[in-house]
Each structure stands twice: as structure tokens, then as C-alpha cells.
Design a protein around this motif. Sequence first.
Motif, PDB file in Angstrom:
ATOM      1  N   LEU A 174    -106.968 -25.833-103.297  1.00  0.00           N
ATOM      2  CA  LEU A 174    -107.676 -26.963-103.542  1.00  0.00           C
ATOM      3  C   LEU A 174    -107.817 -27.435-102.810  1.00  0.00           C
ATOM      4  O   LEU A 174    -109.629 -28.281-102.060  1.00  0.00           O
ATOM      5  N   LEU A 175    -108.257 -26.594-101.454  1.00  0.00           N
ATOM      6  CA  LEU A 175    -108.715 -26.501 -99.382  1.00  0.00           C
ATOM      7  C   LEU A 175    -109.142 -25.588 -99.415  1.00  0.00           C
ATOM      8  O   LEU A 175    -108.384 -24.388 -99.441  1.00  0.00           O
ATOM      9  N   PRO A 176    -110.277 -25.537 -98.588  1.00  0.00           N
ATOM     10  CA  PRO A 176    -110.790 -24.610 -97.847  1.00  0.00           C
ATOM     11  C   PRO A 176    -109.493 -24.198 -97.031  1.00  0.00           C
ATOM     12  O   PRO A 176    -108.667 -24.953 -96.598  1.00  0.00           O
ATOM     13  N   ALA A 177    -109.495 -22.883 -96.760  1.00  0.00           N
ATOM     14  CA  ALA A 177    -108.013 -22.468 -95.606  1.00  0.00           C
ATOM     15  C   ALA A 177    -108.441 -22.710 -94.290  1.00  0.00           C
ATOM     16  O   ALA A 177    -107.025 -23.787 -93.649  1.00  0.00           O
ATOM     17  N   ALA A 178    -109.176 -23.350 -93.813  1.00  0.00           N
ATOM     18  CA  ALA A 178    -109.332 -23.348 -92.501  1.00  0.00           C
ATOM     19  C   ALA A 178    -108.795 -25.106 -92.686  1.00  0.00           C
ATOM     20  O   ALA A 178    -109.051 -25.771 -91.397  1.00  0.00           O
ATOM     21  N   VAL A 179    -109.352 -25.532 -94.057  1.00  0.00           N
ATOM     22  CA  VAL A 179    -109.112 -27.075 -93.701  1.00  0.00           C
ATOM     23  C   VAL A 179    -107.573 -27.108 -93.600  1.00  0.00           C
ATOM     24  O   VAL A 179    -106.792 -28.255 -92.859  1.00  0.00           O
ATOM     25  N   VAL A 180    -106.413 -26.914 -94.789  1.00  0.00           N
ATOM     26  CA  VAL A 180    -105.439 -25.999 -94.743  1.00  0.00           C
ATOM     27  C   VAL A 180    -104.465 -25.997 -93.298  1.00  0.00           C
ATOM     28  O   VAL A 180    -103.637 -26.494 -93.044  1.00  0.00           O
ATOM     29  N   ASP A 181    -105.169 -25.384 -92.394  1.00  0.00           N
ATOM     30  CA  ASP A 181    -104.741 -24.495 -91.395  1.00  0.00           C
ATOM     31  C   ASP A 181    -104.991 -25.768 -90.161  1.00  0.00           C
ATOM     32  O   ASP A 181    -103.716 -26.246 -89.854  1.00  0.00           O
ATOM     33  N   TYR A 182    -105.808 -27.183 -90.036  1.00  0.00           N
ATOM     34  CA  TYR A 182    -106.207 -27.927 -89.571  1.00  0.00           C
ATOM     35  C   TYR A 182    -105.261 -29.539 -90.057  1.00  0.00           C
ATOM     36  O   TYR A 182    -104.758 -29.674 -89.178  1.00  0.00           O
ATOM     37  N   ILE A 183    -104.735 -29.140 -91.111  1.00  0.00           N
ATOM     38  CA  ILE A 183    -104.160 -30.292 -91.942  1.00  0.00           C
ATOM     39  C   ILE A 183    -102.562 -30.319 -91.135  1.00  0.00           C
ATOM     40  O   ILE A 183    -101.628 -31.056 -90.701  1.00  0.00           O
ATOM     41  N   ARG A 184    -102.266 -29.037 -91.032  1.00  0.00           N
ATOM     42  CA  ARG A 184    -100.931 -28.759 -90.583  1.00  0.00           C
ATOM     43  C   ARG A 184    -100.528 -28.477 -89.154  1.00  0.00           C
ATOM     44  O   ARG A 184     -99.433 -28.886 -88.925  1.00  0.00           O
ATOM     45  N   THR A 185    -102.444 -28.134 -88.360  1.00  0.00           N
ATOM     46  CA  THR A 185    -101.954 -28.090 -87.016  1.00  0.00           C
ATOM     47  C   THR A 185    -101.223 -29.703 -86.958  1.00  0.00           C
ATOM     48  O   THR A 185    -101.459 -29.942 -85.765  1.00  0.00           O
ATOM     49  N   HIS A 186    -102.549 -30.858 -87.010  1.00  0.00           N
ATOM     50  CA  HIS A 186    -102.017 -31.647 -86.569  1.00  0.00           C
ATOM     51  C   HIS A 186    -101.660 -32.909 -87.672  1.00  0.00           C
ATOM     52  O   HIS A 186    -101.703 -33.768 -87.784  1.00  0.00           O
TER      53      HIS A 186
END
Length: 196
Positions: free
Chosen positions: A179-191
Motif C-alpha cells: 500500500l506504501l512505497p518501500a521508503a515510506v514503510v521504512d521511515y514509518i518503522r524507523t520513527h
Amino acid sequence: MKKIGLLGGSFDPVHLAHLALARSALDGLGLDQVQLLPAGQPWQRAPLQASPRQRCDMIRLAIADAPGIALNTMEVDREGPTYTVDTLRALPPDASYVWLLGADQLANFCTWHAWEDIVALVDLAVATRPGSSLTPPPALAGALGRLNRQLQQLPFSDMPVSASEIRRRLAQDLPVDELLPAAVVDYIRTHHLYHD
């Protein structure tokens, strides 16, 4: 004169349907650029979960490889409630603008602050949404007629993706990778965003 599409929203978070809509508008309406306009303090909805900076960061990541799609931070840079009409009045006059909206927004467009002024300032292009009509409300149809403006239809294959569903899935540790670009998924998980 450049022709620029404006896609406003909370982008809490930005997702693949936002990007698909922007690309569809670029191609289908012959635009030079589509600008994503994250709202600062949307007056018609509950407070947002991610901060303005985080939402802008996620948009930057999502559009890094998306030519023709840009971030416009006007609304998050401004103090107070976010009104579309104020944004439109502050845009540079060296371009023509098209406001992009979903059919679900079309139905309540006449509840927007100073909506008649919005119609006078920009063209409107509406994208299909499941269960929503592409027929403008009578008051909007009348205003468009008086201004000799057409409601443009945006060629868009609707995607069953919503930010509220993404937030619900993230809160329950369910997968969101499709549902999300991979970089956005990573950002959400990191933060650690959107976790209860």
C-alpha cells in the motif's frame, strides 16, 4: 504558461493511490507538474497523527523517483487552520492551476470555506471513487456554469487504498508493504509512527 495540478490532503501517510492519482493527472490532463500539498491544520477533520515535518519527509521519499511530481509546503509553512482558498490566492501567478479531487470530496465541496472563490481561481478535475458520483452538487454546477468552467474528469482506475486503513493496519502490526512505497514503510518503522 505552465499548467500545474494541485493535490491537497493530509498525506498521513502518503500512499500508492496518491502517487497513482498524481501520475494519472500528469498524463491524462497534460500537466507540466503535479504538486502534493500536505495540509497544515485541516479544519474539517481530527488532528493528524504524523507531524507536518514527518508527513513532508514521507512525501519526499515517495516522490524521489517520480518525475513531474513535487512537494509544495505552503500549507504546512503557514500558521493556523488550513483553508484551500488562502493557498490558491498565494500561488505564483505565472502558471494556471487545476485542483485535483476525488469524487468523495466533490460531494461535500460546497461545505469548503469560500468554495465559490476556489472555483473562480482554479479548474477542478475529479477522479472516480467507489460509490461516489461524478455529478457536481447543484450549487457547484451552477457556479461552474456562471464562470463558463467545465468540471474535468480525471482518468483514474481507483485503488482501494486509504490512509485510515493503513493507519489501522500499522496500529495492529499488519503488513502494509503493498500500500506504501518501500521508503515510506521504512521511515514509518524507523520513527515508530501510527502505533498505539
